[in-house]
Design a protein around this motif. Sequence first.
Motif, short mmCIF file in Angstrom:
data_model
loop_
_atom_site.label_atom_id
_atom_site.label_comp_id
_atom_site.label_asym_id
_atom_site.label_seq_id
_atom_site.Cartn_x
_atom_site.Cartn_y
_atom_site.Cartn_z
N ILE A 7 0.87 -1.19 0.00
CA ILE A 7 0.00 0.00 0.00
C ILE A 7 0.90 1.22 0.00
N MET A 8 0.56 2.20 -0.83
CA MET A 8 1.32 3.45 -0.84
C MET A 8 0.36 4.61 -0.65
N ALA A 9 0.79 5.59 0.15
CA ALA A 9 -0.07 6.76 0.37
C ALA A 9 0.79 7.94 0.80
N ASP A 30 15.95 3.23 -4.46
CA ASP A 30 16.26 2.76 -3.11
C ASP A 30 15.03 2.06 -2.51
N ALA A 31 13.83 2.56 -2.84
CA ALA A 31 12.60 1.94 -2.31
C ALA A 31 12.47 0.51 -2.81
N VAL A 32 12.81 0.29 -4.07
CA VAL A 32 12.75 -1.07 -4.64
C VAL A 32 13.72 -1.98 -3.88
N GLY A 63 6.61 12.55 -6.07
CA GLY A 63 7.62 11.55 -5.72
C GLY A 63 7.00 10.19 -5.45
N LYS A 64 5.88 10.20 -4.71
CA LYS A 64 5.21 8.94 -4.40
C LYS A 64 4.81 8.21 -5.68
N CYS A 65 4.31 8.97 -6.67
CA CYS A 65 3.88 8.34 -7.93
C CYS A 65 5.08 7.74 -8.68
N ALA A 102 13.62 4.89 2.56
CA ALA A 102 14.22 4.92 1.22
C ALA A 102 14.40 6.36 0.77
N GLU A 103 15.57 6.61 0.20
CA GLU A 103 15.90 7.97 -0.22
C GLU A 103 15.21 8.35 -1.53
N ASP A 104 15.12 7.38 -2.43
CA ASP A 104 14.47 7.64 -3.72
C ASP A 104 13.78 6.37 -4.21
CO1 B1M Z 1 5.24 22.25 -1.63
N1 B1M Z 1 6.58 22.46 -0.18
N2 B1M Z 1 3.97 23.14 -0.56
N3 B1M Z 1 4.13 22.04 -3.20
N4 B1M Z 1 6.83 21.65 -2.61
C1 B1M Z 1 7.92 21.77 -0.42
C2 B1M Z 1 7.92 20.36 0.17
C3 B1M Z 1 8.89 22.78 0.35
C4 B1M Z 1 10.18 22.11 0.88
C5 B1M Z 1 9.22 23.98 -0.57
C6 B1M Z 1 10.08 25.02 0.11
O1 B1M Z 1 9.57 25.80 0.89
N5 B1M Z 1 11.37 25.06 -0.17
C7 B1M Z 1 7.94 23.30 1.49
C8 B1M Z 1 7.95 22.48 2.78
C9 B1M Z 1 8.68 23.14 3.91
C10 B1M Z 1 8.62 22.34 5.15
O2 B1M Z 1 7.83 21.49 5.38
N6 B1M Z 1 9.53 22.65 6.01
C11 B1M Z 1 6.60 23.28 0.78
C12 B1M Z 1 5.47 24.04 1.17
C13 B1M Z 1 5.72 25.04 2.29
C14 B1M Z 1 4.21 23.92 0.57
C15 B1M Z 1 2.90 24.65 0.94
C16 B1M Z 1 2.64 24.79 2.43
C17 B1M Z 1 2.93 26.00 0.21
C18 B1M Z 1 1.77 26.94 0.53
O3 B1M Z 1 0.65 26.61 0.29
N7 B1M Z 1 2.11 28.08 1.08
C19 B1M Z 1 1.85 23.74 0.27
C20 B1M Z 1 1.40 22.58 1.18
C21 B1M Z 1 0.21 21.84 0.65
C22 B1M Z 1 -0.07 20.59 1.46
O4 B1M Z 1 0.50 19.55 1.20
N8 B1M Z 1 -0.92 20.68 2.46
C23 B1M Z 1 2.64 23.20 -0.89
C24 B1M Z 1 2.07 22.86 -2.12
C25 B1M Z 1 2.79 22.37 -3.20
C26 B1M Z 1 2.18 22.14 -4.58
C27 B1M Z 1 0.74 21.64 -4.53
C28 B1M Z 1 2.21 23.46 -5.34
C29 B1M Z 1 3.25 21.17 -5.22
C30 B1M Z 1 2.91 19.68 -5.06
C31 B1M Z 1 2.18 19.08 -6.25
C32 B1M Z 1 2.08 17.59 -6.16
O5 B1M Z 1 2.86 16.89 -5.55
N9 B1M Z 1 1.06 17.07 -6.84
C33 B1M Z 1 4.49 21.47 -4.38
C34 B1M Z 1 5.82 21.14 -4.77
C35 B1M Z 1 6.00 20.63 -6.19
C36 B1M Z 1 6.93 21.25 -3.88
C37 B1M Z 1 8.44 21.02 -4.17
C38 B1M Z 1 8.94 22.25 -4.91
C39 B1M Z 1 8.82 19.78 -4.95
C40 B1M Z 1 8.27 18.45 -4.42
C41 B1M Z 1 8.49 17.39 -5.49
O6 B1M Z 1 7.59 17.01 -6.22
N10 B1M Z 1 9.76 16.96 -5.65
C42 B1M Z 1 9.02 20.90 -2.69
C43 B1M Z 1 10.47 21.31 -2.56
C44 B1M Z 1 11.39 20.09 -2.54
O7 B1M Z 1 11.03 19.03 -2.11
N11 B1M Z 1 12.61 20.29 -2.95
C45 B1M Z 1 7.97 21.58 -1.90
C46 B1M Z 1 10.17 16.01 -6.69
C47 B1M Z 1 9.92 14.58 -6.21
C48 B1M Z 1 10.35 13.60 -7.29
O8 B1M Z 1 10.71 14.38 -5.06
O9 B1M Z 1 8.70 14.18 -3.53
O10 B1M Z 1 11.06 14.26 -2.59
P1 B1M Z 1 10.13 13.85 -3.66
O11 B1M Z 1 10.19 12.25 -3.82
C49 B1M Z 1 11.40 11.54 -3.97
C50 B1M Z 1 12.01 11.10 -2.62
O12 B1M Z 1 11.70 11.94 -1.53
C51 B1M Z 1 11.53 9.70 -2.47
O13 B1M Z 1 11.49 9.22 -3.80
C52 B1M Z 1 11.03 10.25 -4.67
C53 B1M Z 1 11.64 10.05 -6.03
O14 B1M Z 1 13.03 10.18 -6.01
N12 B1M Z 1 10.24 9.41 -1.85
C54 B1M Z 1 9.99 8.17 -1.32
C55 B1M Z 1 9.14 10.14 -1.73
N13 B1M Z 1 8.17 9.44 -1.15
C56 B1M Z 1 8.66 8.21 -0.89
C57 B1M Z 1 8.08 7.09 -0.28
C58 B1M Z 1 8.87 5.96 -0.13
C59 B1M Z 1 10.19 5.94 -0.57
C60 B1M Z 1 10.77 7.03 -1.16
O15 B1M Z 1 8.43 4.83 0.42
C61 B1M Z 1 7.14 4.79 0.95
#
Ligand code: B1M
Length: 215
Positions: free
Chosen positions: A97-99, A205-207, A109-111, A200-202
Amino acid sequence: MIEESILKQAQQTIIGQDKAKAIELTKSIIDQGHDAMMLMTEGFIPGINQVGDLFGRGTLFLPELIQAAGVMKEVTDIINASVATSSGIIKKSSKIIMATVKGDVHDIGKCIVVSLLQANGFEILDLGRDVDTDEIIKQAIDNSVDVIGTSALLTTTMGRQKDVEDALKSAGYKDKIKTIIGGAPVTGRWAAKIGCDAYAEDAQDAVVKIKELLG
Ligand code: B1M
């Protein structure tokens, strides 16, 4: 191999929120038989990370962040579909299950993780994003899954991953269902602290980690 200049262009399409160019680039890489996941990890992901940095520093604003995320989502869907197709027919093995946890709508990232797990033969029940802890536990038990994976992108929602651990324990399933967590602010240390089985970092790594968990 994908040329460095193409990877840079991919990165730029996310920063510049250029959806048409991003889609064109992705389709052309897939058509040419290149590794689309490389375009994702070395092109688009650095792009969205840079957008996140700019947003964090206040030099880019929410409407642009939303636009950039929209472009990211488009190319993720195209690449995920191509990864699923290229893996061919696979024998379903373990169920996962993933969520994305409650209060968190980040799911790009989750997708990607889901797509790579599917390509590796795992059966995935993707509950989507902003999912209640109780719903995760209920679905896990009802569907007899082997692993629960949760993603959290906000420091304010990471605590929900602990809630999942606690709820699993209360339901009496902690020794039957393994858990894995991920997401940008999440670490191995956090996983150990909350009693989660793996971090998992990415996606790759999750696989690896899930294969290890399932022996
Ligand atoms: Co938001 N956001 N965002 N955002 N966003 C971050 C996370 C943030 C770090 C940006 C920043 O300020 N620099 C910051 C969080 C700060 C904090 O918590 N300290 C932030 C914020 C503040 C917010 C809002 C609060 C903004 C606002 O409304 N004022 C808001 C929150 C909404 C909410 O969730 N309640 C918000 C909204 C959004 C969007 C909707 C605009 C959009 C998301 C769209 C979507 O996902 N459908 C968005 C985005 C795109 C980001 C950033 C820029 C990019 C995230 C992303 O998609 N990365 C993000 C900055 C960042 O992370 N650098 C940011 C690419 C993706 C491939 O990486 O998700 O890390 P990631 O997944 C990786 C690994 O982490 C890992 O594998 C993936 C692939 O390599 N991984 C897993 C992830 N899940 C895993 C699960 C596993 C294993 C590995 O096993 C179960």
